[in-house]
Structure formats: structure tokens, C-alpha cells
Design a protein around this motif. Structure first.
Motif, PDB file in Angstrom:
ATOM      1  N   GLY A 195       0.795  -1.224   0.000  1.00 38.86           N
ATOM      2  CA  GLY A 195       0.000   0.000   0.000  1.00 38.86           C
ATOM      3  C   GLY A 195       0.826   1.272   0.000  1.00 38.86           C
ATOM      4  N   ASP A 196       0.156   2.376   0.208  1.00 38.70           N
ATOM      5  CA  ASP A 196       0.785   3.694   0.240  1.00 38.70           C
ATOM      6  C   ASP A 196       1.736   3.769   1.436  1.00 38.70           C
ATOM      7  OD1 ASP A 196       1.510   6.323   0.209  1.00 38.70           O
ATOM      8  OD2 ASP A 196      -0.528   7.132   0.327  1.00 38.70           O
ATOM      9  N   PRO A 197       3.033   4.109   1.199  1.00 37.07           N
ATOM     10  CA  PRO A 197       3.985   4.195   2.309  1.00 37.07           C
ATOM     11  C   PRO A 197       3.570   5.182   3.393  1.00 37.07           C
ATOM     12  CG  PRO A 197       5.145   4.175   0.206  1.00 37.07           C
ATOM     13  CD  PRO A 197       3.685   4.321  -0.101  1.00 37.07           C
ATOM     14  N   ASP A 198       2.707   6.114   3.053  1.00 33.69           N
ATOM     15  CA  ASP A 198       2.263   7.090   4.048  1.00 33.69           C
ATOM     16  C   ASP A 198       1.039   6.618   4.830  1.00 33.69           C
ATOM     17  OD1 ASP A 198       4.275   8.879   3.291  1.00 33.69           O
ATOM     18  OD2 ASP A 198       3.028   9.745   1.704  1.00 33.69           O
ATOM     19  N   SER A 199       0.473   5.483   4.446  1.00 28.85           N
ATOM     20  CA  SER A 199      -0.726   5.005   5.119  1.00 28.85           C
ATOM     21  C   SER A 199      -0.374   4.418   6.491  1.00 28.85           C
ATOM     22  CB  SER A 199      -1.428   3.950   4.273  1.00 28.85           C
ATOM     23  OG  SER A 199      -0.619   2.794   4.147  1.00 28.85           O
ATOM     24  N   GLU A 200      -1.351   4.424   7.356  1.00 32.81           N
ATOM     25  CA  GLU A 200      -1.141   3.905   8.713  1.00 32.81           C
ATOM     26  C   GLU A 200      -0.881   2.403   8.689  1.00 32.81           C
ATOM     27  OE1 GLU A 200      -3.532   3.574  13.000  1.00 32.81           O
ATOM     28  OE2 GLU A 200      -4.427   4.633  11.299  1.00 32.81           O
TER      29      GLU A 200
END
Length: 290
Positions: free
Chosen positions: A84-89
Motif C-alpha cells: 500500500g501507500d507508504p504514508d498510510s497507517e
């Protein structure tokens, strides 16, 4: 006085003979009827047995499908989080030092551990605080033992119906002596940088239906046992062997996953003169005029 003797009337003999034949025919008819009844009973018994067999086969197929879907769902959830998005929790959870992958990626001393958690899409179960981490010696790393599925608790099931239970086991794949040299390194990265390594993980998703048969043996719950055959202690059972002996319907889905840092690059130098335009990322911005 004259005595006259009369012979028996032939019709009497005929009548007597026909009476005997009639009784014989009635007995033969009874036997034939009994044979037909036996055949009908046998046909009915065979039909009932076949119906029971078909029902068992259909039920077994349904159970197998449900268990497979549950194990596959747990694997897909883990795959979605790491991709997923590296910035996602979620991504930060699984890659942090307390996460299921970060536990191995960020500390080389944890390579031989086994990270276990009970899959429940309704709650967060991907951090060491909610996991069981087995050390190579059979003990618990950091005394952490909170990830074993509890079939007596509603939180241990994948849904509120309390039907299926899925336990995940994540370990690093043992090194292969025949592997390609430097095959574990990401192209374009420094060898000294640990985050540049490509890690291969063994992921085992074991799903079971405790409602059919209680998953336990003399030592306790089957889910408290390791799912790795090589780590089973002497005279002990693995998770699969325990579930099989307890006659609990179960299925383990095994897969290997590569986790690495992806390095992107752009080819900027075309050879010779061509009419094609270069990628905008490859062209230096012209200095602004004063």
C-alpha cells in the motif's frame, strides 16, 4: 338283497386336484411378493446411503471452500498492507519495528523468530503487542504471547458469526545454499544498507472450524502449537497434526513472499541524434533570465 357298488365319480377327483393346485399357486405368489419387497427395501437402502454420501461430499466441499477463502483473505490483507501507500497507517504498522514485517526487516537478531497473530479483520492484530513471537529456543521473544487464537472467545473468529478461525504465522525463509550470489540484494542499492536487502518470508495461514470438533489435545489448544514442522519439539505435535488428531476441519495455505525496497530509475541518455523528445525528467531546466 343285492348290493350295488358304485365307483367314485371322476368329477370328484378333478375337483380335489384343482384344490391342491390352487394352494400351490397361492404359496408361490407369496414368495414372489416377498422377493419384490426385499428388492424394494434394498433399493431404498442403497438410495439413502448414496444420498448420505452425496451430502457428506457436498458438505466437505463447502467446508473446504470456506476454509480456503478465509486463509486466502488473511494473506490478501497482509499483501495489501505491505504493497500500500507508504504514508498510510497500515503500511507503517507492518513495516515498523513492532510490525509483522518490520520485526524482521529492522533487526537482524529476529531473523529466526516466528511471528504469530490471530487474523480478525475487525481489530488490529499486526503488531507485537497483539502477537505471539516465538524464539528459536521454543520460548517467547520478549515474553510476548498475545497472538494465539482463542476458540472460546468471539474476538478469535474472523466474523461475528463465530464460525471460522484463522491463525497467521510469518517467518523468514531459511537460507538456500544453492541460491544465486547476492540474489538477496536489491539492484542499485548499497550492500551495507540493511534496508537494501530483499527478504523472503514464509507465510502460513491456518483456518479451522472449532464448532465441528474442539481443537485441543492433552497439552491444550492446538492453536498454541507451532505450525512449522521443523520447530516441533520431541514428542509434541504441530498445529496441523493436532487439528487432524482432534478431527477439526482445517486447511493451511502456504505461500512465499518477497519484500524489498523498490528503486525507480529513468533512462535519460539516448545514443545518437534522434527526433524523439527526451523525458521531461531528463532535461535540465534552463536558467531563468535575469
Amino acid at each position: 338283497m343285492t348290493n350295488h357298488r358304485y365307483k367314485s365319480c371322476p368329477t370328484d377327483k378333478i375337483g380335489s386336484t384343482s384344490l391342491i393346485y390352487g394352494r400351490s399357486e397361492q404359496g408361490a405368489t407369496l414368495i414372489v411378493v416377498l422377493l419384490f419387497l426385499i428388492l424394494i427395501m434394498l433399493a431404498g437402502a442403497i438410495a439413502v446411503k448414496q444420498s448420505n454420501t452425496d451430502l457428506k461430499v457436498a458438505t466437505s466441499d463447502q467446508i473446504n471452500t470456506v476454509l480456503l477463502q478465509s486463509s486466502d483473505s488473511a494473506n490478501q490483507k497482509l499483501e495489501t498492507m505491505i504493497n500500500g501507500d507508504p504514508d498510510s497507517e497500515q503500511y507503517q504498522d507492518v513495516t515498523s519495528s513492532a510490525g509483522v514485517f518490520g520485526h524482521f526487516l529492522l533487526d537482524e537478531n529476529n531473523t529466526d523468530n516466528e511471528f504469530i497473530y490471530c487474523f480478525n479483520p475487525r481489530t488490529k492484530k499486526y503488531l507485537t503487542a497483539n502477537a505471539t513471537v516465538r524464539a528459536p529456543d521454543g520460548g517467547y521473544w520478549g515474553s510476548i504471547n498475545n497472538g494465539i487464537c482463542d476458540y472460546t472467545s468471539a474476538d478469535g473468529y474472523t466474523s461475528a458469526r463465530q464460525t471460522i478461525m484463522t491463525q497467521m504465522s510469518v517467518t523468514t525463509t531459511p537460507p538456500d545454499p544453492n541460491a544465486e550470489r547476492f540474489g538477496h540484494m536489491v539492484i542499485g542499492k548499497e550492500v551495507e544498507d540493511r534496508t537494501s536487502e530483499r527478504f523472503k518470508f514464509d507465510i502460513r495461514a491456518t483456518s479451522a472450524l472449532p464448532a465441528y470438533s474442539e481443537p485441543k489435545d492433552d497439552d491444550g489448544s492446538c492453536f498454541a502449537k507451532t505450525s512449522i514442522e521443523a520447530n516441533v519439539a520431541t514428542n509434541k505435535k504441530s498445529l496441523n497434526d493436532c487439528l487432524l488428531e482432534a478431527k477439526t476441519p482445517s486447511k493451511m495455505l502456504y505461500e512465499q513472499a518477497d519484500v524489498e525496497n523498490v528503486s525507480a530509475s529513468t533512462v535519460c541518455i539516448p545514443f545518437g541524434k534522434g527526433s524523439g523528445s527526451l523525458n521531461s525528467k531528463c532535461v535540465l531546466a534552463s536558467p531563468s533570465s535575469p
